[in-house]
Design an enzyme around this catalytic site. Structure first.
Site, mmCIF file in Angstrom:
data_model
loop_
_atom_site.group_PDB
_atom_site.id
_atom_site.type_symbol
_atom_site.label_atom_id
_atom_site.label_comp_id
_atom_site.label_asym_id
_atom_site.label_seq_id
_atom_site.Cartn_x
_atom_site.Cartn_y
_atom_site.Cartn_z
ATOM 1 C CG ASP B 11 21.537 35.751 13.877
ATOM 2 O OD1 ASP B 11 22.487 36.191 13.189
ATOM 3 O OD2 ASP B 11 20.529 35.215 13.372
ATOM 4 C CG ASP B 130 20.914 41.199 2.921
ATOM 5 O OD1 ASP B 130 21.987 40.570 3.102
ATOM 6 O OD2 ASP B 130 20.272 41.721 3.847
#
Lengths: 206, 251
Positions: B11, B130
């Site tokens: 990230d 997702d």
């Protein structure tokens, strides 16, 4: 000093190829200039030429053909002057006579063979990831079986056994390195294949 | 045969890695280039950067991060997070990314998948999905898994495959962060309808989970973040474990 030209004809990740050669030069104390160019004089003055290629075969061939004099300059370099030439991925495939990808398209025709679709069977396409490249003929690029990074859905069906330098397995055995004297083509991406990829590029240079 | 890929995902916020501990050999643990190099040297098959910067301006720093990474890392690099246009994709690929992962942009306008795969080749277009289970069906969620798009995950995945996606990066929102293993049912269902490679993400917490993802879930690649960043499991351990279970893996 060596001059490597990565042919810039609007395709592929030319930057990665350039950066990997710079890395090889730095790691081995080689005096090398690595250009990204389609300048005909620069190609002529090079010691090594690298032809990358990404995407569709026909798009790549049009890219070459649409630059006036480029195919002729590459021909003079690789075939007439017989200087070291390396095609990567679609850059390798363009060495063939033709390709069946999205129709029928002519290639450079420097090495006898045709580009065909990998058989689907139960396998995912594109063939994407690390796979073993096993040398079948003695060559300067690879001396032992190792993993390299592949991304492709078509393969080089080589007509002459002596031009097959290495094979890999994905549903079928296919040619992963072709070679004819000073001309080499690799189906995988040495510039994305970690240390063994850099080693291959070094072997191409020296 | 082709090997199962192990992909650490970092990230990155405003050009800095936000999660993770300091590996012994790193001078600056917040530097994405150093982290990527570390993983590459320790057996990662690919690297994934997920840009979680809040603003567009900050997101442009990602292009510079990618450029620097490409100088030092010689395995494939995927960049995702906040990609909204063909121009974004182009600038990342030009900077040295090998693939871009698109999520919301595809939901807002599926045509971007078609266009991008035509322009750049389908091998550089990963569609991230997702998924979350509701009333016995998996739905596609957006905005970091907070908003139900109403799209059925399996239908959506078939559609983007048809539109030219080169790979699917599938995250189970039910499993993400739980460390209780991949959503194997979801993986199996998606794997069944895919002709392109499947990257599994979300939920991995133990070595056994990696094995299940491949063996039961039929994933072609496994992506994980925290187990690697917090050094709970090393990539080498995963690879040796899978190798001993007769999974094709690059050691």
């Amino acid at each position: 000093m060596l001059q490597i030209t990565v042919v810039d004809y609007g395709s592929g990740n030319v930057l990665s190829a350039q950066k990997s050669f710079i890395k090889v030069a730095n790691d081995n104390n080689l005096s090398v200039k690595v250009l990204i160019s389609k300048d005909l004089n620069e190609i002529k003055n090079s010691s090594h030429v690298v032809l990358p290629g990404q995407g569709a075969f026909s798009t790549c061939m049009s890219g070459l053909n649409n630059t006036p004099g480029l195919v002729e300059a590459l021909y003079e370099f690789a075939i007439i002057k017989q200087k070291p030439f390396l095609g990567i991925c679609v850059g390798m495939q363009m060495l063939a006579k033709d390709s069946e990808e999205n129709g029928f398209h002519k290639g450079l025709g420097w090495i006898d063979g045709h580009i065909k679709a990998l058989p689907k069977k139960d396998l995912k396409l594109p063939h994407m990831g690390w796979n073993i490249v096993s040398p079948t003929n003695k060559n300067k690029l690879v001396t032992m079986s190792q993993d390299y990074y592949f991304v492709h859905s078509y393969y080089f069906e080589c007509q002459k056994k002596e031009n097959i330098l290495a094979e890999s397995l994905y549903g079928i055995n296919f040619t992963s390195i072709v070679g004819k004297e000073n001309i080499y083509g690799v189906q995988f991406h040495p510039e994305k294949s970690s240390s063994q990829g850099l080693k291959l590029l070094k072997n191409f240079l020296i | 045969m082709v090997k199962v890929r192990i992909i650490p995902c970092l990230d990155v916020k405003d050009g800095r890695v936000v999660k993770g501990i300091n590996f012994i050999d790193l001078v600056d643990a917040g530097d994405p280039v150093e982290q990527a190099k570390h993983y590459s040297e320790n057996g990662a098959d690919e690297i994934c950067f997920l840009d979680i910067s809040a603003s567009l301006e900050k997101r442009n720093t990602m292009v510079q991060v990618v450029e620097k990474t490409a100088n030092e890392v010689f395995i494939p690099l995927t960049v995702g997070g906040g990609i909204s246009s063909i121009d974004n994709i182009h600038s990342l690929l030009k900077a040295g990314a090998d693939k871009t992962s698109i999520n919301s942009a595809a939901i807002n306008n599926p045509e971007i998948v078609k266009k991008a795969s035509e322009y750049f080749g389908n091998q550089c277009i990963v569609v991230a999905v997702d998924a979350k289970k509701m009333n016995n069906d998996w739905y596609v969620f957006s905005h970091g898994g907070t908003k139900n798009t109403g799209l059925l995950a399996l239908e959506w995945i078939e559609k983007v495959q048809k539109f030219g996606a080169g790979e699917i990066l599938l995250t189970s929102m039910d499993k993400d962060g739980t460390k209780s293993g991949f959503d194997l049912e979801l993986l199996k269902a998606v794997s069944n309808i895919l002709e392109i490679p499947l990257i599994a993400s979300g939920g991995v917490g133990s070595l056994k989970h990696f094995y299940e993802g491949v063996n039961t879930g039929k994933a072609n690649a496994l992506l994980a973040a925290s187990v690697f960043h917090f050094n709970e499991i090393s990539i080498k351990e995963v690879k040796e474990y899978l190798f001993n279970k007769n999974i094709e893996i690059r050691l």
